[in-house]
Write a protein that holds these residues in place. Structure first.
Motif, short mmCIF file in Angstrom:
data_model
loop_
_atom_site.label_atom_id
_atom_site.label_comp_id
_atom_site.label_asym_id
_atom_site.label_seq_id
_atom_site.Cartn_x
_atom_site.Cartn_y
_atom_site.Cartn_z
N GLY A 170 -18.61 11.94 -6.58
CA GLY A 170 -17.96 11.04 -5.33
C GLY A 170 -16.99 10.09 -6.03
N THR A 171 -17.11 9.76 -7.27
CA THR A 171 -16.38 8.91 -8.13
C THR A 171 -15.09 9.76 -8.25
N TYR A 172 -15.18 10.98 -8.57
CA TYR A 172 -14.11 11.75 -8.88
C TYR A 172 -13.18 11.77 -7.57
N LEU A 173 -13.85 12.12 -6.56
CA LEU A 173 -13.28 12.48 -5.09
C LEU A 173 -12.45 11.06 -4.77
N ILE A 174 -13.09 10.13 -4.83
CA ILE A 174 -12.61 8.70 -4.46
C ILE A 174 -11.10 8.39 -5.33
N ARG A 175 -11.60 8.47 -6.69
CA ARG A 175 -10.30 8.27 -7.61
C ARG A 175 -9.19 9.28 -7.24
N ASP A 176 -9.57 10.56 -7.11
CA ASP A 176 -8.44 11.60 -6.72
C ASP A 176 -7.76 11.11 -5.65
N ALA A 177 -8.53 10.79 -4.29
CA ALA A 177 -7.88 10.49 -3.09
C ALA A 177 -7.11 9.16 -3.15
N GLU A 178 -7.73 8.11 -4.29
CA GLU A 178 -6.86 6.69 -4.42
C GLU A 178 -5.55 7.22 -4.90
N LYS A 179 -5.56 7.93 -6.08
CA LYS A 179 -4.33 8.43 -6.66
C LYS A 179 -3.27 9.21 -5.86
N ARG A 180 -3.77 10.07 -4.88
CA ARG A 180 -2.99 10.65 -3.91
C ARG A 180 -2.30 9.71 -2.84
N THR A 181 -3.15 8.68 -2.41
CA THR A 181 -2.59 7.84 -1.47
C THR A 181 -1.83 6.82 -2.29
N ASP A 182 -2.15 6.26 -3.37
CA ASP A 182 -1.30 5.39 -4.15
C ASP A 182 0.31 6.05 -4.38
N ALA A 183 0.19 7.44 -4.72
CA ALA A 183 1.54 8.03 -4.85
C ALA A 183 2.20 8.28 -3.60
N SER A 184 1.56 8.60 -2.22
CA SER A 184 2.36 8.57 -1.15
C SER A 184 2.82 7.17 -0.71
N MET A 185 2.02 6.02 -1.11
CA MET A 185 2.46 4.87 -0.74
C MET A 185 3.67 4.38 -1.70
#
Length: 557
Positions: free
Chosen positions: A25-40
């Motif tokens: 769960g931590t890995y998926l959240i961090r990976d999703a956060e990175k992708r969202t931050d990159a898109s943002m």
């Protein structure tokens, strides 16, 4: 023992999956956060770039209009300065002719005091020095293609570094020829005049240099210029951003803000961008609103991980509940067997006592038949006593209470007594008994435990090696250990079963087990008793004629 194993298994089945789910769960959240931050960051970078391009476009448009404003000067710097002075955003203009020409000053339409640190003559001279070599001007122009930057910095000859510095120092910029504000390509040709900006700390001086070297300069009223630029923010035709767009100087002085400023945008900025030249002393920043970049990935990830955690907890609880029930039942069975075994000890002792008394009476009366029959009763009673003792010891082992009471004893006397006890029974079944006793004088051991171990080994020969009709019991010793070795000439033990024979309730072959009585825990108890002495009970792997068990005991007197 069983409870401890169940607890370890419970930890493996529950704690490890929970740890893996938490990590996943931590890995998926961090990976999703990175992708969202990159898109943002990509979206915000594009938004800031658009705002920067719009400011730069307006600045170039103003430059072109100032060029047109003074176009009727007919090559005269003085006339152009006079015309520029009538522009509503200009505070003061100057003209300079030649290297040592005088500087003419003309008051503009708006009053502005630039401050005590401002010296008009120094600024005009700096512009003159930066643009004094007309032969170099076409170089700047000819190296650019259509669509290039509208302005380029002019470096003063002798400067230490050509890299632009975003500070409060004054910098001179040249309007590049070939750029068109409507993005329509134009025919490139060498210009006859050059213009640009001389920029300081939020101060802007427009300059225009003619082919004869004369120079016209105009000091813009900063507030009027910035108001004109800011009035067109956000860009015409574009909706206001949901967050907060900010324009500030490199020193952090806020100049202008725009946008809807929805919830969340009051925080620190999410992205920064330095403005392009000649506005390089300004900086754009944007603080996004909460609704712009929601985090929809959190719900499915948290839902999946939470469901997995709940499932693991449910499975673990069910397992623990069932395991606890099974352990309670097993404990009740062990307690029941223990109690029954203890209850059987008393009548069994009485049976043995009266059988011995009857055997003595029969012997005194010369009744050989009764003597033989009572011998069978004594042998079976002894075997039953050994079986009950094994059960009691196994029950104590399961409760971690199996103990021994070592004392000094003569090993050979103890082994000889046990062999003599078994001798009549084995001889009646046709066994040849071979004994060879060469043990130490005395050792520290529990005689009852030694009797139980040796009795279990001889009993196994009686049950499983009956076809060989041969048994050897011998003792030997060296400086460190004493050994009791029991050998037979039966079918032997397969190599893959030499460890499992010591497991509880283990039978080697079903055909051998048919009709064979026993609890299946004799070797288990024997090995445990040997280990309590600090020794071991093993199967010799090199003996090929049958089975050879070796009991090792520490040689301590």
């Amino acid at each position: 023992m069983l409870q401890r194993r169940s607890t370890i298994l419970f930890i493996i089945l529950v704690v490890l999956p929970l740890a893996l789910l938490a990590w996943l769960g931590t890995y998926l959240i961090r990976d999703a956060e990175k992708r969202t931050d990159a898109s943002m960051q990509a979206i915000l970078a594009e938004r800031l770039s658009s705002a920067d391009h719009h400011l730069l476009h307006d600045m170039r448009q103003l430059t072109d209009r100032l060029d047109s404003w003074g176009a009727q000067s007919i090559g005269s710097a003085s006339l152009m300065s006079q015309r520029l002075a009538t522009h509503p955003w200009i505070a003061q203009t100057w003209s300079k002719t030649g290297e040592d020409g005088t500087i003419e000053s003309f008051a503009g339409k708006t009053a502005f005091q630039p401050g005590q640190g401002f010296n008009a003559a120094d600024r005009i001279q700096a512009i003159h020095d930066s643009t004094r070599n007309p032969d170099s001007m076409p170089e700047f122009v000819s190296t650019l293609d259509d669509g290039g930057p509208p302005f380029q910095r002019i470096f003063v000859p002798g400067a230490l570094s050509p890299a632009p510095q975003r500070s409060s120092q004054w910098m001179t910029y040249l309007k590049m020829y070939g750029y068109h504000i409507d993005d329509r390509p134009v025919q490139s040709e060498a210009p006859l005049t050059w213009s640009g900006w001389h920029v300081g700390d939020s101060m802007f001086i427009y300059w225009h240099r003619f082919a004869d070297g004369s120079l016209s300069c105009a000091l813009m009223h900063p507030q009027a210029l910035m108001n004109a630029l800011f009035q067109r923010l956000p860009q015409p035709g574009l909706a206001s951003p949901p967050g907060r767009m900010m324009l500030a100087t490199v020193k952090g002085i806020q100049l202008h803000q725009w946008g809807k400023k929805l919830a969340g945008s009051e925080g620190p900025s999410s992205a920064h961008r330095a403005c392009s030249e000649p506005l390089s002393q300004w900086e754009l920043a944007y603080a996004h609103a909460n609704e712009e970049f929601p985090k929809p990935y959190l719900f499915p990830i948290l839902l999946g991980v939470s469901s997995g955690i709940v499932l693991v907890f449910v499975v673990g609880w069910l397992y623990f509940h069932e395991s606890a029930s099974e352990m309670r039942v097993a404990q009740q069975r062990v307690t029941f067997v223990n109690q029954i075994s203890h209850e059987l000890k008393t009548p069994l002792t009485n049976i043995r006592l009266y059988a011995e008394m009857a055997s003595q009476r029969a012997e005194s009366q010369g009744d050989t038949i009764a003597k033989r029959q009572l011998g069978v009763v004594e042998a079976e009673t002894a075997r039953l006593d050994r079986l009950i003792q094994n059960v009691l010891n196994y029950a104590r082992q399961q409760r971690d209470k199996l103990t021994i009471q070592p004392k000094s004893l003569v090993l050979d006397d103890n082994v000889s007594r046990i062999a003599d006890f078994w001798k009549p029974l084995l001889e009646n079944k046709g066994f040849e008994i071979v004994t060879s006793l060469h043990g130490p004088a005395t050792i520290q051991a529990d005689p009852d435990a030694i009797e139980q171990i040796l009795g279990n080994l001889i009993s196994n020969v009686d049950k499983y090696a009956n076809t060989g009709k041969w048994i050897s019991i011998r003792t030997e010793h060296d400086e460190g250990s004493a050994r009791i070795i029991v050998e037979d000439r039966g079918p032997g033990i397969p190599a893959g079963k030499r460890r499992t024979v010591f497991e509880p309730f283990e039978r080697l072959r079903h055909d051998l087990a048919e009709g064979v009585s026993g609890t299946g825990i004799g070797l288990t108890i024997s090995r445990e008793l040997a280990q309590l002495h600090g020794g071991s009970l093993t199967v010799c792997p090199n003996y090929r004629d049958g089975a050879r068990f070796i009991l090792n005991l520490p040689n301590k007197s």
